[in-house]
Design an enzyme around this catalytic site. Structure first.
Site, PDB file in Angstrom:
ATOM      1  N   HIS A  63      23.212  14.156 -29.649  1.00 52.72           N
ATOM      2  CA  HIS A  63      24.026  13.222 -28.877  1.00 52.72           C
ATOM      3  C   HIS A  63      24.635  12.140 -29.770  1.00 52.72           C
ATOM      4  O   HIS A  63      25.839  12.094 -29.966  1.00 52.72           O
ATOM      5  CB  HIS A  63      23.167  12.591 -27.770  1.00 52.72           C
ATOM      6  CG  HIS A  63      23.921  11.756 -26.782  1.00 52.72           C
ATOM      7  ND1 HIS A  63      25.287  11.651 -26.755  1.00 52.72           N
ATOM      8  CD2 HIS A  63      23.481  10.975 -25.760  1.00 52.72           C
ATOM      9  CE1 HIS A  63      25.665  10.856 -25.764  1.00 52.72           C
ATOM     10  NE2 HIS A  63      24.593  10.424 -25.152  1.00 52.72           N
ATOM     11  N   HIS A 114      34.505  19.776 -29.480  1.00 54.25           N
ATOM     12  CA  HIS A 114      33.852  18.890 -28.523  1.00 54.25           C
ATOM     13  C   HIS A 114      33.493  19.699 -27.287  1.00 54.25           C
ATOM     14  O   HIS A 114      34.177  20.674 -26.948  1.00 54.25           O
ATOM     15  CB  HIS A 114      34.781  17.722 -28.156  1.00 54.25           C
ATOM     16  CG  HIS A 114      34.107  16.634 -27.392  1.00 54.25           C
ATOM     17  ND1 HIS A 114      33.993  16.644 -26.024  1.00 54.25           N
ATOM     18  CD2 HIS A 114      33.488  15.504 -27.819  1.00 54.25           C
ATOM     19  CE1 HIS A 114      33.338  15.560 -25.628  1.00 54.25           C
ATOM     20  NE2 HIS A 114      33.027  14.859 -26.697  1.00 54.25           N
ATOM     21  N   ASP A 117      33.710  11.442 -33.858  1.00 52.03           N
ATOM     22  CA  ASP A 117      32.650  11.297 -34.857  1.00 52.03           C
ATOM     23  C   ASP A 117      33.086  11.781 -36.238  1.00 52.03           C
ATOM     24  O   ASP A 117      32.445  11.467 -37.232  1.00 52.03           O
ATOM     25  CB  ASP A 117      31.398  12.060 -34.426  1.00 52.03           C
ATOM     26  CG  ASP A 117      30.724  11.397 -33.233  1.00 52.03           C
ATOM     27  OD1 ASP A 117      30.606  10.162 -33.242  1.00 52.03           O
ATOM     28  OD2 ASP A 117      30.323  12.111 -32.295  1.00 52.03           O
TER      29      ASP A 117
END
Length: 440
Positions: free
Chosen positions: A275, A326, A385
């Site tokens: 996560h 994603h 990210d």
């Protein structure tokens, strides 16, 4: 302790034998493993007015992938960021929006900004008595322990009314930068045997400015640095009710638990590497690429090494190019699209254009390689990210704080969802599990 370790090691095989459930049974009983259907879409478990994620549009009954969209309370996140000028920090204003459900007037904004600044403090002796007492490299654990300890200083800790919960959430949002930075300072001093300088926050400054100010011995930072960190916080504040830590927030809230326990549970969920730790894996992968690729501009050389990573012959053997793809977005992650322009500005200020070129080339090459090697038609694009770790590194934020920075932002979304859950329902979230236990 050694005896206990040996016992657990010896009994692991028994646990595996008796706990293993055949994948066939999930299919047979129509159970959505991980609350996802056969196409990987999340099972609908609730309703929310707080945020919205769009990854596809429907035309003539067909689902067609589109560039990703992220909405906060009816506003596209790109538009919210564009509405801020180059010197304006937006964390506190968008915090108000997510918590209250509407944009503040100028007077409401000034009142809220001042309140956040005044609440950005810890109880007397808390830093020394709690944060410094048992420091460690896992700053998320340090913060979680601090959150639970803060309950002892709150005379209404167990009051779960909306008014009191909102008060507690605002207080914790204000305190999170201190819990993160001071937790790292204690670790750096006691474990790394480095110097420790504790700076008090400045109430008139934003969250991003205070984080940089408290982390640096000289308290200095540039306007670009503060703006880029503020943008990172804005993009990580909220991401729909279905992400793991936000769902945890709603589950624990539905049980009637207090704010401190609820946020501590969300922290425990976020710290999981599936996560909140993705940007660290990106940084480790990039360091590995730098060690094996001589010329970042040579796309043929870079492509060959990325192919080795995908084949499991390089880096960690997991056959993944981290930061690519994603669970929700397909064509593009809207957060990455917005963030990239700020990353480029910071890279220019820091003289890191070569590294920026490496990231850009990986971004260009990875989707093509993944598509060809996995025989997939589904588009793969970089997620937020992919760049966030690079930004934190350029800002001098240590890796131990990467997931903590995520938490400093995401507590805003958690808080909004806690309040919404308290207002909308008093039913406990209790999903069903089918027993496949064998009779003996």
């Amino acid at each position: 302790m050694e005896q206990l370790n040996n016992y657990a090691e010896n009994k692991e095989k028994i646990c595996r034998k008796n706990d293993m459930i055949s994948p066939r049974l999930y299919e047979e009983y129509g159970v959505n493993l991980g609350l996802r259907d056969e196409k990987g879409n999340g099972v609908l478990t609730g309703l929310t007015r707080i945020s919205k994620i769009v990854s596809a549009k429907f035309e003539n009954g067909r689902k067609i992938p589109c560039d990703g969209e992220l909405w906060y309370r009816g506003y596209r996140v790109e538009d919210l960021i564009k509405s801020l000028d180059d010197t304006e920090m937006g964390f506190e204003k968008i915090t108000y929006l997510l918590l209250m459900g509407e944009m503040p007037s100028e007077g409401e904004y000034q009142e809220f900004y001042q309140l956040i600044g005044e609440c950005r403090t810890l109880p007397p002796n808390f830093t020394r008595g709690v944060i410094m007492r048992k420091p460690g490299a896992d700053i998320m654990n340090t913060m979680t322990r601090s959150i639970l300890n803060l309950a002892a200083y709150d005379e209404r800790a167990m009051d779960t009314s909306v008014t009191n919960s909102l008060r507690q959430c605002i207080q914790l949002i204000s305190q999170f930068p201190l819990l993160a930075v001071y937790g790292y300072n204690a670790y750096n001093y006691y474990v790394n045997e480095s110097s420790m300088i504790i700076h008090n926050p400045e109430p008139s400054l934003s969250a991003a400015e205070n984080i940089l100010r408290m982390l640096r011995p000289d308290k200095k930072y540039t306007q670009v640095e503060a703006k880029v960190l503020d943008t990172a916080l804005l993009l990580h504040m909220e991401h729909g009710g279905g992400n793991n830590s936000t769902f945890t927030t709603r589950v624990v809230t539905s049980s009637g638990s207090d704010t401190y326990s609820t946020i501590a549970a969300a922290m425990s969920s976020l710290k999981g590497p599936k996560h909140g730790g993705a940007n660290i894996k990106v940084m480790e992968m990039m360091a590995d690429i730098r060690a094996h690729v001589k010329d970042y501009a040579d796309k043929e050389e870079l492509s060959a090494y990325l192919a080795k990573i995908l084949d499991g012959e390089a880096f960690d053997g997991k056959k993944l190019i981290y930061g690519m793809g994603h669970a929700v977005y397909t064509l593009s992650d809207p957060r990455e699209r917005v963030f990239k322009q700020y990353v480029e500005r910071l890279a220019e200020e820091k003289g890191r254009q070569q590294d920026m070129m490496l990231y850009q080339n990986v971004e260009d090459l990875a989707p093509l390689l993944i598509g060809s090697k996995r025989n997939r038609n589904k588009n793969v694009s970089p997620n937020v990210d992919f760049y966030s770790g690079f930004v934190y590194e350029m800002l001098g934020i240590p890796q131990e704080l990467y997931t903590a920075m995520f938490a400093v932002a995401r507590i805003v979304g958690w808080s909004a969802h806690r309040i919404e859950e308290l207002i909308c329902t008093d039913k406990i979230i209790r999903p069903a599990y089918m027993s496949v236990m064998e009779k003996r």
